[in-house]
Design a protein around this motif. Structure first.
Motif, PDB file in Angstrom:
ATOM      1  N   UNK A 283       3.662 -12.668  -0.231  1.00  0.00           N
ATOM      2  CA  UNK A 283       4.432 -13.143  -1.619  1.00  0.00           C
ATOM      3  C   UNK A 283       4.107 -12.853  -2.469  1.00  0.00           C
ATOM      4  N   UNK A 284       2.954 -12.424  -2.380  1.00  0.00           N
ATOM      5  CA  UNK A 284       2.051 -11.555  -3.988  1.00  0.00           C
ATOM      6  C   UNK A 284       2.416 -10.599  -4.212  1.00  0.00           C
ATOM      7  N   UNK A 285       2.727  -9.692  -3.025  1.00  0.00           N
ATOM      8  CA  UNK A 285       3.154  -8.374  -3.307  1.00  0.00           C
ATOM      9  C   UNK A 285       4.818  -8.414  -3.841  1.00  0.00           C
ATOM     10  N   UNK A 286       5.584  -9.148  -3.431  1.00  0.00           N
ATOM     11  CA  UNK A 286       6.589  -8.849  -3.852  1.00  0.00           C
ATOM     12  C   UNK A 286       6.688  -9.755  -4.704  1.00  0.00           C
ATOM     13  N   UNK A 287       6.437 -10.466  -5.359  1.00  0.00           N
ATOM     14  CA  UNK A 287       5.875 -10.804  -6.925  1.00  0.00           C
ATOM     15  C   UNK A 287       6.310 -10.206  -7.395  1.00  0.00           C
ATOM     16  N   UNK A 288       5.091  -8.644  -7.651  1.00  0.00           N
ATOM     17  CA  UNK A 288       4.378  -7.597  -8.558  1.00  0.00           C
ATOM     18  C   UNK A 288       5.599  -6.910  -8.087  1.00  0.00           C
ATOM     19  N   UNK A 289       6.258  -6.990  -7.217  1.00  0.00           N
ATOM     20  CA  UNK A 289       7.065  -5.547  -6.710  1.00  0.00           C
ATOM     21  C   UNK A 289       8.593  -5.996  -7.499  1.00  0.00           C
ATOM     22  N   UNK A 290       8.938  -7.447  -7.863  1.00  0.00           N
ATOM     23  CA  UNK A 290       9.844  -7.874  -8.398  1.00  0.00           C
ATOM     24  C   UNK A 290      10.131  -7.487  -9.962  1.00  0.00           C
ATOM     25  N   UNK A 291       8.273  -7.814 -10.762  1.00  0.00           N
ATOM     26  CA  UNK A 291       7.509  -7.600 -11.893  1.00  0.00           C
ATOM     27  C   UNK A 291       8.249  -6.473 -12.518  1.00  0.00           C
ATOM     28  N   UNK A 302       5.903   3.664 -10.508  1.00  0.00           N
ATOM     29  CA  UNK A 302       4.762   2.462 -10.706  1.00  0.00           C
ATOM     30  C   UNK A 302       5.836   1.188  -9.527  1.00  0.00           C
ATOM     31  N   UNK A 303       6.580   1.685  -8.817  1.00  0.00           N
ATOM     32  CA  UNK A 303       6.857   0.753  -7.793  1.00  0.00           C
ATOM     33  C   UNK A 303       6.054   0.904  -6.621  1.00  0.00           C
ATOM     34  N   UNK A 304       5.475   2.179  -6.820  1.00  0.00           N
ATOM     35  CA  UNK A 304       5.467   2.420  -4.858  1.00  0.00           C
ATOM     36  C   UNK A 304       4.361   2.548  -4.378  1.00  0.00           C
ATOM     37  N   UNK A 305       3.636   1.225  -5.982  1.00  0.00           N
ATOM     38  CA  UNK A 305       2.407   0.858  -5.501  1.00  0.00           C
ATOM     39  C   UNK A 305       2.803  -0.497  -4.407  1.00  0.00           C
ATOM     40  N   UNK A 306       3.319  -0.805  -5.366  1.00  0.00           N
ATOM     41  CA  UNK A 306       3.776  -2.095  -4.062  1.00  0.00           C
ATOM     42  C   UNK A 306       5.012  -1.650  -2.890  1.00  0.00           C
ATOM     43  N   UNK A 307       5.527  -1.062  -2.890  1.00  0.00           N
ATOM     44  CA  UNK A 307       6.183  -0.473  -1.294  1.00  0.00           C
ATOM     45  C   UNK A 307       5.082   0.271  -0.684  1.00  0.00           C
ATOM     46  N   UNK A 308       4.480   0.552  -1.076  1.00  0.00           N
ATOM     47  CA  UNK A 308       3.250   1.392   0.011  1.00  0.00           C
ATOM     48  C   UNK A 308       2.174  -0.502   0.589  1.00  0.00           C
ATOM     49  N   UNK A 309       1.704  -0.656  -0.884  1.00  0.00           N
ATOM     50  CA  UNK A 309       0.965  -2.341  -0.119  1.00  0.00           C
ATOM     51  C   UNK A 309       1.958  -2.889   1.207  1.00  0.00           C
ATOM     52  N   UNK A 310       3.099  -3.272   0.713  1.00  0.00           N
ATOM     53  CA  UNK A 310       3.884  -4.084   1.571  1.00  0.00           C
ATOM     54  C   UNK A 310       4.550  -3.457   2.695  1.00  0.00           C
ATOM     55  N   UNK A 311       4.016  -2.017   2.555  1.00  0.00           N
ATOM     56  CA  UNK A 311       4.234  -0.804   3.589  1.00  0.00           C
ATOM     57  C   UNK A 311       3.308  -1.360   4.870  1.00  0.00           C
ATOM     58  N   UNK A 312       2.198  -1.829   4.274  1.00  0.00           N
ATOM     59  CA  UNK A 312       0.464  -1.565   5.151  1.00  0.00           C
ATOM     60  C   UNK A 312       0.476  -2.626   5.651  1.00  0.00           C
ATOM     61  N   UNK A 313       1.242  -3.758   4.749  1.00  0.00           N
ATOM     62  CA  UNK A 313       0.690  -5.335   5.380  1.00  0.00           C
ATOM     63  C   UNK A 313       1.281  -5.597   6.616  1.00  0.00           C
TER      64      UNK A 313
END
Length: 685
Positions: A283-291, A302-313
């Protein structure tokens, strides 16, 4: 004397004006508010390093910033040096100057924001978000300026009171010649007007500064909670880190800074990820990705940080079907936006590698891991801890492929780097668990057990009692207890691990199936065949649902079911299952792997029970040859194969050979049992 007393207003340039009062007091409040707002904006732009850093990257942004600053500074000077002076001297031009100020201010804001929209659409950075929260054109400043124009321009142009008040045209006057002007400009009157003006100015400035002061207070509270949360994370105090970061998120959400909110969301999501609270982390990663998607163009790094985090999750969570699309998008952005020899690309390559590894695409995984390691070695020192991620991944892959010497070399290098590096915020890269498993399978039980115990103690002290890391540690201890022949203790440890994982993830968590494998092996030794069938059947179903029919983990379940069917006399079912497992494993590993040796032993047992002793014996010999070639030492697996082989020899009335083989197996088990630690014996874990 007479001439002086009869001097007219035309001769002096002054009349007897009305005093400042009524609506003009409200204008003073408005003027103070507008001046304070302009001043805050000017100071904010000057001191913001982000603004000027980004301005250098975009052709039209810097001129727009310069226009914004110069126009606001000019307006402030105009307001304070001319408008305010003429206002208090009641000059006839004062209303026109106020109107000019209001119109110029509004026009400058509209021009600035109009160009801001153009820049936002033409380049991948929204300028307006940087300066005032992202509302295009009709920002708060523009709205306030527009309302001020609607109220005050008609008033100053049409009001009779204004015309009666602002009547003076000269710049100087001999005020001592006119008694009325002496009343207006005397010391008492000047003091009174000064007090009134000061109060009204403070009131207007206070209204303008209130949000700014509130924002400053929110910032300092956020900074305190965020910094303390990061410190708690570094100390391994994850519950405290979550509490502080949740508070920081409240402060960041209440303010207008998307940057602070994103930073807090990322850190909080990371802690939840570490705590295996995957739903919260998602939920937190997706909120950050949308922001980030709102604040930055969809093609920026800047988007790749969230994309990588979600993929690792999702890899940690076992939701492999969600990984590929995220990692693919991240890699596309990085390869078109940044240096292809960057560590950021290595992170995404690792994600692809882990996905391929888990799906048993071993060649692809190895290529991706090697590319990631090469990129990292180009950008950091040879002793940098960032290399441990690639080293661990390659070590685990080589372990799965039974290349134990290479796996041990990589794992030892990773451990050495981790031990000499500066402690970080709790990354598991470079821990000794992978090295312990490599030593364990090669028969170095004492060393492996010591490392397992150290890992258990560390997790017991740093994570909760229901954390997956503790479950994995319990599983490792269960495997070594099983090899020692302490089946009751192995059962207790594996059941505790299974309960942790089931409580956290349910019964369909694919990475938790190996704990069920341990339990099934224990139950088989204990003769609890119904329980073995139940566990092996369930693990097979989960694995097939996640990985498909041709995966090595599926082969593990099939081989275990075949062993039960051998004991139960269901030899046709057993042969079908073990042949299928053998085919899967040969396609994946070739011919020389310990799991293939295990499959050959199971197939030999099927032939043995059918009386096909001549077909069974070569399979036993081939299995033993694989163990000897791969492991180069005598382990519990070798002992089990020898024990099963001795049964065939007895059936063939080769009792002398059978006894020698049983004695050999007993010697191996006695040697292994001599490594037993008192903690295993006492059941401390």
């Amino acid at each position: 004397m007479g001439l002086d007393t009869k001097m007219t207003s035309v001769e002096t340039g002054f009349s007897a004006p009305k005093r400042i009062g009524g609506w003009l007091y409200l204008w003073l409040v408005t003027a103070a508010y507008l001046a304070s707002t302009i001043l805050i904006n000017v100071i904010g732009t000057f001191v913001s390093s982000d603004v000027w850093a980004i301005a250098g990257d975009y052709p039209l942004l810097k001129p727009l910033l310069i226009f914004s600053l110069t126009s606001k500074i000019a307006l402030l000077m105009y307001l304070f040096l001319w408008v305010t002076q003429d206002f208090f001297m009641l000059r006839q031009r004062a209303p026109r100057m106020i109107v000019a100020f209001l119109l110029t201010y509004l026009l400058s804001l509209v021009i600035e924001r109009s160009f801001g929209i153009f820049i936002t659409r033409s380049f991948p950075f929204p300028y307006m978000l940087l300066l005032d929260g992202g509302n295009p054109i009709f920002t708060k400043q523009t709205i306030v300026a527009g309302i001020s124009c609607l109220i005050w321009i008609p008033y100053f142009l049409l009001s009779r009171s204004v015309k009666a008040t602002f009547v003076n045209v000269a710049s100087k006057v001999r005020v001592n010649k006119l008694s009325k002007l002496e009343d207006l400009s005397g010391p008492n009157t000047i003091i009174k007007q000064g007090v009134v003006f000061s109060v009204l100015f403070v009131l207007g400035a206070g209204i303008a500064l209130a949000p700014f002061i509130s924002s400053i207070m929110q910032f300092w509270q956020w900074r305190h909670d965020f910094t303390e949360g990061r410190e708690a994370l570094k100390k391994g105090q994850h519950a405290e880190a979550v509490r502080l970061l949740e508070k920081a998120l409240e402060q960041a959400s209440a303010g207008s800074s998307s940057k602070r909110r994103i930073e807090t969301l990322d850190t909080l999501a990371y802690v939840y990820h570490r705590e295996a609270e995957y739903s919260q982390a998602e939920r937190r990663y997706q909120e950050a990705l949308e922001l980030r998607r709102v604040e930055f163009d969809k093609g920026t790094t800047d988007l790749t940080w969230e994309l990588d985090n979600l993929a690792q999750l999702y890899i940690s969570w076992g939701k492999y079907d969600k990984v590929s699309a995220l990692a693919k998008r991240s890699l596309e952005i990085k390869e078109t936006s940044s240096d292809q020899d960057s560590q950021e690309i290595a992170v995404t390559l690792d994600i692809f590698g882990r996905l391929a590894h888990r799906q048993a695409h071993f060649k692809e995984a190895e290529s991706l891991y090697q590319r990631a390691l090469t990129l990292r070695e180009k950008t950091v020192r040879p002793d940098h801890k960032d290399l441990t991620a690639s080293l661990d991944n390659l070590a685990e892959l080589n372990y799965d492929l039974a290349r134990y010497d290479e796996a041990q070399r990589l794992a030892q290098r990773s451990v050495s780097l981790a031990e000499t590096a500066t402690p970080s915020d709790g990354s598991d890269h470079g821990d000794r668990t992978t090295l312990a498993r490599i030593l364990h399978i090669q028969g170095q039980y004492a060393e492996a057990e010591q490392m397992y115990r150290e890992a258990f103690s560390r997790f017991e002290a740093t994570v909760g009692a229901d954390h997956p890391n503790l479950a994995w540690s319990l599983g490792d201890l269960a495997t070594i207890a099983y090899d020692y022949g302490h089946y009751d203790e192995a059962q207790r440890l594996a059941q505790r691990a299974s309960m942790i994982l089931e409580k956290r993830f349910g019964t369909k968590y694919p990475d938790g199936m190996w704990i069920l494998d341990i339990l099934a092996d224990v139950y088989l030794k204990q003769g609890r065949l119904v329980d073995v069938v139940q566990l092996a059947t369930w693990s097979q179903k989960v694995r097939e649902d996640v990985f498909g029919l041709e995966h090595p983990d599926v082969a593990l379940s099939l081989n275990r079911l075949a062993k039960v069917n051998v004991v139960q006399g269901k030899l046709s079912d057993a042969e079908t299952q073990v042949r299928r497992a053998l085919l899967i494993n040969k396609n994946m590993y070739g011919s020389g792997h310990p799991v293939i040796a295990d499959n050959l032993q199971t197939l030999a047992e099927v032939y043995r029970e059918r009386g096909r002793l001549g077909d069974a014996e070569p399979l036993y010999q081939e299995a033993l040859a694989i163990y000897q070639h791969i492991l180069r030492t005598e382990t519990v697996d070798v002992a089990q194969c020898l024990e099963s082989y001795s049964v065939l020899l007895q059936k063939a009335n080769r009792n002398g050979e059978a006894e020698k083989m049983k004695a050999h197996a007993s010697a191996i088990r006695a040697k292994v049992s001599g490594n037993i630690n008192s903690d295993i014996k006492s059941g401390r874990f």
